[in-house]
Design a protein around this motif. Structure first.
Motif, PDB file in Angstrom:
ATOM      1  N   ASP A  62     109.736  11.535  -7.361  1.00  0.00           N
ATOM      2  CA  ASP A  62     108.994  10.385  -7.875  1.00  0.00           C
ATOM      3  C   ASP A  62     107.801  10.012  -6.991  1.00  0.00           C
ATOM      4  O   ASP A  62     106.725   9.675  -7.491  1.00  0.00           O
ATOM      5  N   SER A  63     107.983  10.065  -5.694  1.00  0.00           N
ATOM      6  CA  SER A  63     106.937   9.579  -4.797  1.00  0.00           C
ATOM      7  C   SER A  63     105.699  10.484  -4.748  1.00  0.00           C
ATOM      8  O   SER A  63     104.676  10.084  -4.194  1.00  0.00           O
ATOM      9  N   ASP A  90     104.055  11.811   3.888  1.00  0.00           N
ATOM     10  CA  ASP A  90     104.160  13.184   3.387  1.00  0.00           C
ATOM     11  C   ASP A  90     104.285  14.189   4.537  1.00  0.00           C
ATOM     12  O   ASP A  90     104.501  15.383   4.286  1.00  0.00           O
TER      13      ASP A  90
END
Length: 119
Positions: A62-63, A90
């Motif tokens: 999702d992210s 990330d």
């Protein structure tokens, strides 16, 4: 012998982009699902993206939806992960993986490539 080799990692400032590549060898991968995973320091490895052998419907964590795009070139036995609008969260080692025969289990893994995003 199945072999996966990732490349394209590096250092980038927040908001920047990187494109990871994964070259597969040892068999024809056109019927195999391929995926990208990542592992940040002190955390468990997590799913990032998956693409079927046909290159059809993809799936994402999702992210990263809307920022990352997984694609493949079966003629080159290569899978890509285009990463845009990168965020410090990330930052991780990114791994390519192969699900031979698309049976639902990623059995083969590359050695990983480091992605570092600075704020």
């Amino acid at each position: 012998q199945v072999h996966l080799v990732e490349s394209g990692g590096g250092w980038v400032q927040a908001g920047g982009s990187l494109r990871l590549s994964c070259v597969a060898s040892g068999r024809t991968f056109s019927s195999d699902a391929m995926g990208w995973f990542r592992q940040a320091p002190g955390k468990e490895r997590e799913f990032v993206a998956r693409i079927p052998g046909s290159g059809g419907i993809t799936s994402y964590k999702d992210s990263v939806k809307g920022r990352f795009t997984i694609s493949r070139d079966n003629a080159k036995n290569t899978v890509y992960l285009q990463m845009n609008s990168l965020k410090p969260e990330d930052t991780a080692v990114y791994y390519c993986a192969a699900d031979l025969g698309s049976r639902g289990t990623f059995e083969y893994w590359g050695q990983g490539t480091q992605v570092t995003v600075s704020s």
